[in-house]
Design a protein around this motif. Structure first.
Motif, short mmCIF file in Angstrom:
data_model
loop_
_atom_site.label_atom_id
_atom_site.label_comp_id
_atom_site.label_asym_id
_atom_site.label_seq_id
_atom_site.Cartn_x
_atom_site.Cartn_y
_atom_site.Cartn_z
N SER A 90 -10.55 13.70 9.04
CA SER A 90 -9.53 13.86 8.00
C SER A 90 -8.20 14.29 8.60
N SER A 91 -8.25 15.16 9.59
CA SER A 91 -7.02 15.61 10.25
C SER A 91 -6.32 14.44 10.94
N ARG A 92 -7.08 13.59 11.61
CA ARG A 92 -6.48 12.44 12.28
C ARG A 92 -5.91 11.45 11.26
N LEU A 93 -6.62 11.26 10.15
CA LEU A 93 -6.12 10.37 9.11
C LEU A 93 -4.87 10.92 8.46
N GLN A 94 -4.80 12.24 8.35
CA GLN A 94 -3.58 12.87 7.81
C GLN A 94 -2.38 12.55 8.69
N VAL A 95 -2.58 12.58 9.99
CA VAL A 95 -1.51 12.26 10.93
C VAL A 95 -1.07 10.80 10.75
N ILE A 96 -2.04 9.90 10.62
CA ILE A 96 -1.72 8.48 10.43
C ILE A 96 -0.95 8.28 9.14
N ALA A 97 -1.40 8.94 8.07
CA ALA A 97 -0.72 8.80 6.78
C ALA A 97 0.73 9.27 6.88
N LYS A 98 0.94 10.41 7.52
CA LYS A 98 2.30 10.93 7.65
C LYS A 98 3.17 10.01 8.49
N LYS A 99 2.61 9.50 9.58
CA LYS A 99 3.35 8.60 10.47
C LYS A 99 3.80 7.35 9.74
N LEU A 100 2.95 6.81 8.87
CA LEU A 100 3.23 5.55 8.19
C LEU A 100 3.93 5.74 6.84
N GLY A 101 4.12 6.99 6.44
CA GLY A 101 4.75 7.24 5.15
C GLY A 101 3.85 6.94 3.97
N LEU A 102 2.55 7.11 4.17
CA LEU A 102 1.57 6.94 3.09
C LEU A 102 1.15 8.31 2.58
N LEU A 103 0.89 8.41 1.29
CA LEU A 103 0.46 9.69 0.74
C LEU A 103 -1.05 9.84 0.84
N PRO A 104 -1.52 11.05 1.21
CA PRO A 104 -2.97 11.27 1.29
C PRO A 104 -3.59 11.41 -0.09
N LEU B 130 0.83 -1.21 0.00
CA LEU B 130 0.00 0.00 0.00
C LEU B 130 0.87 1.26 0.00
N ARG B 131 0.43 2.28 -0.74
CA ARG B 131 1.20 3.51 -0.83
C ARG B 131 0.39 4.76 -0.48
N GLY B 132 -0.93 4.64 -0.37
CA GLY B 132 -1.74 5.82 -0.11
C GLY B 132 -2.89 5.56 0.83
N LEU B 133 -3.45 6.64 1.38
CA LEU B 133 -4.59 6.58 2.30
C LEU B 133 -5.58 7.65 1.88
N GLU B 134 -6.84 7.26 1.68
CA GLU B 134 -7.85 8.24 1.29
C GLU B 134 -8.26 9.04 2.52
N VAL B 135 -7.64 10.17 2.67
CA VAL B 135 -7.86 11.04 3.84
C VAL B 135 -9.14 11.84 3.68
N TYR B 136 -9.42 12.28 2.46
CA TYR B 136 -10.54 13.17 2.20
C TYR B 136 -11.64 12.41 1.45
#
Length: 295
Positions: free
Chosen positions: A228-242, A213-219
């Motif tokens: 969305s803000s919390r998911l953005q944090v998770i994406a950044k922590k895991l190195g996934l692109l929003p 996996l390379r991305g996370l649907e934040v929005y």
């Protein structure tokens, strides 16, 4: 600044607008790009590409695949799909067969109980469409068996109910192996819809990242600003692109408008730019290292 919509559906699966109409709507809304992400198929991509050729809209060829993680159905979006790939076509056909078997069992149960349903009505004039539970919900509502598609899901179409057994299980590994093999950029769709807490979403995303996996649907329209803000944090922590998109289905989801969802969704082209850069790096890495299972 341009806006994009990286999650849309057409009549190739459970949307009510043709691929050409999806592109036309994106043009009307002034979007810079859209991803057509129909369920288990790339059948609408060629038509959408042709419609977008002489427009200001860039067409990102995509898909949305279903699989089961710890008993929960999850969806994985894929971007930059090659609709001419025979390997991808075979993999998608296998997934569609599992869906078709479930649909046939559902239809048989409805007919046995005297429901007035037909395949022609489900297809709604598009015989090659990928039938989903949303098609059943629409016709059940139109025939008066339910007051709304939502009620049809609650009454007849929930998994484990009398009319809807779960499909044969497709695993996240199978989905991500197909995407990696076919060089399709994978992104976990609408994580808040899985009724998990943030810790569970992070665990899910991490386990999927280990599979490619390379991305996370934040929005997404089902996410509020705080989520969305919390998911953005998770994406950044895991190195996934929003990523983000409206999950547009046309009249099947009448409160969802392409590009803006329920009115407040706005996804900038900077997200697509970052995704494209990551895709280029990923392709270079796959070529250079010939990673096992991802070439």
């Amino acid at each position: 600044m341009n806006f994009v919509d990286l999650h849309t559906h057409s009549t190739a699966s459970d949307g009510t607008c043709t691929p050409e109409e999806v592109v036309a709507l994106a043009c009307r809304e002034g979007l810079g790009a859209i991803a057509l992400t129909d369920h288990d198929t790339t059948a609408g991509i060629a038509r959408a590409k042709k419609a977008a050729e002489h427009s200001a809209v860039e067409l990102i060829p995509g898909m949305e695949l279903s699989c089961v993680y710890k008993g929960t159905e999850i969806h994985i979006l894929g971007f930059f799909a090659d609709e001419m790939s025979e390997t991808l076509a075979r993999g998608l056909a296998a997934f569609r067969q599992i869906r078709d078997d479930r649909n046939q069992a559902m239809m048989n149960r409805f007919l046995e109980d005297g429901f007035d349903l037909s395949w022609e009505e489900l297809c709604c004039g598009t015989p090659d469409t990928v039938i989903t539970r949303a098609h059943f919900a629409r016709i059940l509502t139109e025939k008066g068996y339910a007051d709304s598609p939502g009620q049809a899901f609650e009454r007849y179409l929930h998994y484990g109910g009398p009319y809807c057994s779960r499909k044969e299980t497709v695993t996240p590994r199978q989905v991500l192996e197909l995407m990696c093999t076919c060089r399709v950029w994978p992104c976990l769709a609408h994580p808040m819809q899985y009724h998990m807490d943030y810790g569970q979403i992070e665990d899910l995303a991490l386990s999927l990242k280990e599979l490619g996996l390379r991305g996370l649907e934040v929005y997404h329209p089902s996410h509020n600003q705080g989520q969305s803000s919390r998911l953005q944090v998770i994406a950044k922590k895991l190195g996934l692109l929003p990523s983000g998109g409206s999950d547009f289905h046309g009249a099947a989801k009448p409160d969802i408008r392409i590009g803006t969802g329920r009115g407040s969704l706005r996804v900038t082209d900077s997200l697509l730019h970052d995704i494209k850069e990551d895709y280029s790096r990923w392709m270079a890495a796959l070529t250079d290292t010939r990673q096992s299972g991802c070439i």
